[in-house]
Write an enzyme that holds these catalytic residues in place. Sequence first.
Site, PDB file in Angstrom:
ATOM      1  N   GLU A  16       0.962  -1.097   0.004  1.00 13.88           N
ATOM      2  CA  GLU A  16       0.073  -0.034   0.023  1.00 13.88           C
ATOM      3  C   GLU A  16       0.672   1.234   0.272  1.00 13.88           C
ATOM      4  OE1 GLU A  16      -3.859  -0.101   2.215  1.00 13.88           O
ATOM      5  OE2 GLU A  16      -2.909  -2.074   3.122  1.00 13.88           O
ATOM      6  N   SER A 142      -7.015  -2.431   1.528  1.00 13.48           N
ATOM      7  CA  SER A 142      -6.961  -1.971   0.495  1.00 13.48           C
ATOM      8  C   SER A 142      -7.659  -2.796  -0.578  1.00 13.48           C
ATOM      9  CB  SER A 142      -5.850  -1.159  -0.234  1.00 13.48           C
ATOM     10  OG  SER A 142      -5.450   0.171   0.508  1.00 13.48           O
ATOM     11  N   TYR A 211      -9.151   4.143  -5.092  1.00 13.82           N
ATOM     12  CA  TYR A 211      -8.189   5.113  -5.084  1.00 13.82           C
ATOM     13  C   TYR A 211      -8.020   5.506  -6.647  1.00 13.82           C
ATOM     14  CZ  TYR A 211      -6.901   2.888  -0.753  1.00 13.82           C
ATOM     15  OH  TYR A 211      -7.015   2.466   0.597  1.00 13.82           O
ATOM     16  N   ARG A 250     -12.474   3.896  10.865  1.00  9.38           N
ATOM     17  CA  ARG A 250     -13.704   3.716   9.766  1.00  9.38           C
ATOM     18  C   ARG A 250     -14.045   2.238   9.722  1.00  9.38           C
ATOM     19  NH1 ARG A 250     -11.889   3.737   4.627  1.00  9.38           N
ATOM     20  NH2 ARG A 250     -12.592   1.504   4.205  1.00  9.38           N
ATOM     21  N   ASP A 252     -16.462  -0.807   8.085  1.00 14.99           N
ATOM     22  CA  ASP A 252     -17.136  -1.116   6.705  1.00 14.99           C
ATOM     23  C   ASP A 252     -18.234  -2.282   6.868  1.00 14.99           C
ATOM     24  OD1 ASP A 252     -15.425   0.196   5.464  1.00 14.99           O
ATOM     25  OD2 ASP A 252     -14.112  -1.188   4.954  1.00 14.99           O
ATOM     26  N   GLU A 269     -15.009  -4.937   8.892  1.00 18.18           N
ATOM     27  CA  GLU A 269     -13.948  -4.795   9.522  1.00 18.18           C
ATOM     28  C   GLU A 269     -13.681  -3.314   9.851  1.00 18.18           C
ATOM     29  OE1 GLU A 269     -10.628  -5.305   7.046  1.00 18.18           O
ATOM     30  OE2 GLU A 269     -11.708  -4.096   5.220  1.00 18.18           O
ATOM     31  N   ASN A 271     -10.962  -0.084  10.016  1.00 18.60           N
ATOM     32  CA  ASN A 271      -9.694   0.389   9.611  1.00 18.60           C
ATOM     33  C   ASN A 271      -9.329   1.373  10.531  1.00 18.60           C
ATOM     34  OD1 ASN A 271      -9.858  -0.376   6.274  1.00 18.60           O
ATOM     35  ND2 ASN A 271     -12.076   0.122   7.121  1.00 18.60           N
ATOM     36  N   GLY A 275      -7.614   5.646   5.078  1.00 17.21           N
ATOM     37  CA  GLY A 275      -7.238   6.486   3.721  1.00 17.21           C
ATOM     38  C   GLY A 275      -7.297   8.215   4.112  1.00 17.21           C
TER      39      GLY A 275
END
Length: 308
Positions: A16, A142, A211, A250, A252, A269, A271, A275
């Site tokens: 990443e 990612s 991205y 964050r 999901d 999950e 994070n 990002g």
Amino acid sequence: MTSKHVAVLMGGFSTERPVSLSSGNACADALEAGGYKVTRVDVDRDVSAVLSGLKPDVAFNALHGPFGEDGVIQGILEYLQIPYTHSGVLASALAMNKEQAKKVARAAGVPVAESKIINRFAVNGAHPMKPPYVVKPVAEGSSFGVVIVGEDQSHPPQIVSSPDWSYGESVMVERYVAGRELTCAVMGDVALGVCEIIPTGHSFYDYDSKYVAGGSKHETPAKLSPNIYQKIQTLALKAHQAIGCRGVSRSDFRYDDRHSENGEVVWLEVNTQPGMTPTSLVPEIAAHAGHSFGDLLSWMVEDASCLR
């Protein structure tokens, strides 16, 4: 204006790296505009010596992937006694291991999909689980290495057991949850808004959807009934607190509303290093909640500490 010296940690050596460089430079630019003294650190194996020489007041962790969000860099920063952003050693390591994080979340009352951990070479011959299911690395971000196996697929994915696989020997096999892709940011002890991610020309929210400009459409706030919207906020905060996250995180989710409005909400999950690129979700969600990008980063810098 502030005299605080912030070292923005970016780059690194995980898969990443490009995302981290994009996040790190965006954050460094905004922090400089906010009056902070900023040093951009492209992290390598000598990062401990580099930081010892710099002696920053705060390390802004913009790293992604192994070493950056799995508790390793956090341990180095604890050793150096440099206050840092985001989660600490334990929460970072726990969140990075998808199966262990799910165990903790499940125990806290957060709904998760059934899954099991197997050696990647066992994903060969016969299906490890009744399709549809998802195969994913245990400790990557990612969407690297994620493979969706459809209901009508006659054999398991061969890529997982091939020599080209570079995401570790253990993989998670998880029941596929159909429906909508939702995400919710948490800032401190507050769940911010819920966003729906609609991939454009992709079957799921993969690397390019995340991205590449135009790879996905974000709907903030997500068009949900008030009870589902609040449920997702509650579950995101619950997962954040159960795993021991700090700063910004964050979570999901998948929401299957094909058969009823209440449907099924499943947490995927958390994070711990979301990002911070121009197409990233957390800055967009925070902006909708009234926090500019600069204000969000300033809050994170002021929130930084050791022993997180």
